[in-house]
Design a protein around this motif. Sequence first.
Motif, PDB file in Angstrom:
ATOM      1  N   VAL A  32       1.542  -0.942  -0.270  1.00 41.31           N
ATOM      2  CA  VAL A  32      -0.458   0.073  -0.216  1.00 41.31           C
ATOM      3  C   VAL A  32       0.847   1.684   0.685  1.00 41.31           C
ATOM      4  CG1 VAL A  32      -1.442   1.800   1.241  1.00 41.31           C
ATOM      5  CG2 VAL A  32      -2.322  -1.433   1.386  1.00 41.31           C
ATOM      6  N   ILE A  33       2.119   1.604   0.632  1.00 40.91           N
ATOM      7  CA  ILE A  33       2.695   2.499   0.767  1.00 40.91           C
ATOM      8  C   ILE A  33       3.044   2.659  -0.618  1.00 40.91           C
ATOM      9  CG2 ILE A  33       5.235   3.022   1.280  1.00 40.91           C
ATOM     10  CD1 ILE A  33       4.369   1.717   4.162  1.00 40.91           C
ATOM     11  N   TRP A  34       3.384   1.988  -1.240  1.00 41.35           N
ATOM     12  CA  TRP A  34       4.354   2.420  -2.891  1.00 41.35           C
ATOM     13  C   TRP A  34       2.765   2.200  -3.512  1.00 41.35           C
ATOM     14  CZ3 TRP A  34       9.130   3.112  -4.821  1.00 41.35           C
ATOM     15  CH2 TRP A  34       9.650   2.540  -3.551  1.00 41.35           C
ATOM     16  N   ASP A  35       1.733   1.805  -3.618  1.00 41.79           N
ATOM     17  CA  ASP A  35       0.271   1.729  -3.749  1.00 41.79           C
ATOM     18  C   ASP A  35       0.331   3.885  -4.246  1.00 41.79           C
ATOM     19  OD1 ASP A  35      -2.994   1.062  -5.460  1.00 41.79           O
ATOM     20  OD2 ASP A  35      -2.679   2.586  -3.438  1.00 41.79           O
ATOM     21  N   GLN A  36       0.225   3.778  -3.075  1.00 46.27           N
ATOM     22  CA  GLN A  36      -0.135   5.665  -2.405  1.00 46.27           C
ATOM     23  C   GLN A  36       1.160   6.525  -3.121  1.00 46.27           C
ATOM     24  OE1 GLN A  36      -2.971   6.660  -0.412  1.00 46.27           O
ATOM     25  NE2 GLN A  36      -3.285   3.965  -1.231  1.00 46.27           N
ATOM     26  N   LYS A  37       1.912   6.261  -3.044  1.00 43.40           N
ATOM     27  CA  LYS A  37       2.793   7.096  -4.124  1.00 43.40           C
ATOM     28  C   LYS A  37       2.755   6.784  -5.025  1.00 43.40           C
ATOM     29  CE  LYS A  37       7.155   5.585  -0.674  1.00 43.40           C
ATOM     30  NZ  LYS A  37       8.451   5.312  -0.715  1.00 43.40           N
ATOM     31  N   VAL A  38       2.532   6.291  -6.332  1.00 38.88           N
ATOM     32  CA  VAL A  38       2.034   6.096  -7.856  1.00 38.88           C
ATOM     33  C   VAL A  38       1.145   6.661  -8.314  1.00 38.88           C
ATOM     34  CG1 VAL A  38       3.854   4.858  -8.155  1.00 38.88           C
ATOM     35  CG2 VAL A  38       1.694   3.361  -7.689  1.00 38.88           C
ATOM     36  N   PHE A  55       6.949   4.073 -14.340  1.00 27.89           N
ATOM     37  CA  PHE A  55       6.934   3.666 -12.668  1.00 27.89           C
ATOM     38  C   PHE A  55       5.664   2.971 -11.933  1.00 27.89           C
ATOM     39  CE2 PHE A  55       8.307   4.355  -8.518  1.00 27.89           C
ATOM     40  CZ  PHE A  55       8.725   3.342  -7.997  1.00 27.89           C
ATOM     41  N   GLN A  56       4.769   3.695 -12.441  1.00 29.82           N
ATOM     42  CA  GLN A  56       2.896   3.517 -11.742  1.00 29.82           C
ATOM     43  C   GLN A  56       2.720   1.475 -12.889  1.00 29.82           C
ATOM     44  OE1 GLN A  56      -0.841   4.585 -13.317  1.00 29.82           O
ATOM     45  NE2 GLN A  56      -0.392   5.942 -10.912  1.00 29.82           N
ATOM     46  N   ASP A  57       2.373   1.777 -13.859  1.00 32.82           N
ATOM     47  CA  ASP A  57       2.287   0.641 -14.906  1.00 32.82           C
ATOM     48  C   ASP A  57       3.029  -0.464 -14.066  1.00 32.82           C
ATOM     49  OD1 ASP A  57       0.872   2.074 -15.369  1.00 32.82           O
ATOM     50  OD2 ASP A  57       1.281   1.947 -17.684  1.00 32.82           O
ATOM     51  N   SER A  58       5.271  -0.380 -13.728  1.00 34.69           N
ATOM     52  CA  SER A  58       5.317  -1.287 -13.781  1.00 34.69           C
ATOM     53  C   SER A  58       4.723  -1.625 -11.879  1.00 34.69           C
ATOM     54  CB  SER A  58       6.713  -1.081 -12.884  1.00 34.69           C
ATOM     55  OG  SER A  58       7.272   0.241 -12.395  1.00 34.69           O
ATOM     56  N   VAL A  59       4.402  -0.838 -10.571  1.00 35.03           N
ATOM     57  CA  VAL A  59       4.288  -1.213  -8.802  1.00 35.03           C
ATOM     58  C   VAL A  59       2.955  -1.738  -9.187  1.00 35.03           C
ATOM     59  CG1 VAL A  59       3.259  -0.465  -7.227  1.00 35.03           C
ATOM     60  CG2 VAL A  59       5.642   1.070  -8.580  1.00 35.03           C
ATOM     61  N   LYS A  99      -6.825  -1.985 -14.854  1.00 35.87           N
ATOM     62  CA  LYS A  99      -5.604  -2.654 -15.881  1.00 35.87           C
ATOM     63  C   LYS A  99      -6.749  -3.749 -16.150  1.00 35.87           C
ATOM     64  CE  LYS A  99      -2.016  -2.364 -18.004  1.00 35.87           C
ATOM     65  NZ  LYS A  99      -0.664  -1.859 -18.241  1.00 35.87           N
ATOM     66  N   TRP A 100      -7.476  -4.297 -15.225  1.00 37.00           N
ATOM     67  CA  TRP A 100      -7.253  -6.025 -15.031  1.00 37.00           C
ATOM     68  C   TRP A 100      -9.166  -6.066 -14.508  1.00 37.00           C
ATOM     69  CZ3 TRP A 100      -2.635  -4.078 -13.325  1.00 37.00           C
ATOM     70  CH2 TRP A 100      -1.949  -4.169 -14.368  1.00 37.00           C
ATOM     71  N   PRO A 101     -10.012  -5.602 -15.423  1.00 38.28           N
ATOM     72  CA  PRO A 101     -11.581  -5.869 -14.205  1.00 38.28           C
ATOM     73  C   PRO A 101     -11.388  -6.867 -14.545  1.00 38.28           C
ATOM     74  CG  PRO A 101     -11.128  -5.253 -17.058  1.00 38.28           C
ATOM     75  CD  PRO A 101      -9.866  -5.043 -16.412  1.00 38.28           C
ATOM     76  N   ASP A 102     -10.781  -8.072 -15.127  1.00 37.57           N
ATOM     77  CA  ASP A 102     -11.438  -9.028 -14.916  1.00 37.57           C
ATOM     78  C   ASP A 102     -11.000 -10.211 -13.811  1.00 37.57           C
ATOM     79  OD1 ASP A 102     -13.059  -9.581 -17.231  1.00 37.57           O
ATOM     80  OD2 ASP A 102     -11.297 -11.150 -17.981  1.00 37.57           O
ATOM     81  N   PHE A 103     -10.442  -9.598 -12.913  1.00 40.81           N
ATOM     82  CA  PHE A 103      -9.541  -9.918 -12.010  1.00 40.81           C
ATOM     83  C   PHE A 103     -10.126  -9.276 -11.267  1.00 40.81           C
ATOM     84  CE2 PHE A 103      -6.384  -9.350  -8.418  1.00 40.81           C
ATOM     85  CZ  PHE A 103      -6.548 -10.639  -7.481  1.00 40.81           C
TER      86      PHE A 103
END
Length: 220
Positions: A32-38, A55-59, A99-103
């Motif tokens: 979550v820390i990285w999620d909030q950063k990107v 970078f956001q996409d890679s995270v 990007k992954w609505p099925d998931f």
Amino acid sequence: MKRIVLTLVFLNSLLAFAQTDIALKDSLAKMVIWDQKVAGFQPEHKIDDPKRKQFQDSVFTSHYGRLQKILSDQGYPGFDLVGKQGSRDFWLLVQHLDKWPDFQQKVLDEMKKQVLKKNASSGDYAYLTDRVRLNTSRNQLYGTQVSYNTDSCQAFPRPTENLESLNKRRKEVGLDSIEEYLNKMSELHFRMNKDNYENRGIKGPKLYVLENKKTSLIKR
């Protein structure tokens, strides 16, 4: 007798603690820390590099792989497995995997099982429901996803089913009225963009009138 009761309470607490997956809970918190950063929701953590989107996409892609495995191994992590905060952390991470609505739909299906057992948040379930519906070209049910009229700094719900019964649906999952929610979002949006709005002569957000909790949204 009191000593026996206290001992049983203590043993039950120990058992509940023992069943909590501390490692998973901690792992979700770090993600979550990285999620909030990107995601850029915490201004002090914004990444201004031109390659920020990459970078956001890679995270998010990394998180997608890890969350897939958690869902496959554990199902939706409820309160009993990772605590209320850990369960919410998992939900938050999934919220941003547009990007992954099925998931997201798979998570929603598993989450519903836990919500019915009161082992996950019904409010969070509503937010993810709306996210999935919009990501699959359907109207949302709870009005949680919003856009903004930037001429007045007023939030309004993205396409939503049957506004007349919207507040009834929101109440059923423990959410406040749509007017109260939109006012909060408008105020937050104004704070985050205060300089821009004030430079255009807008001194505050335009808010919906709350009259005896009646729906004024439809007459906006």
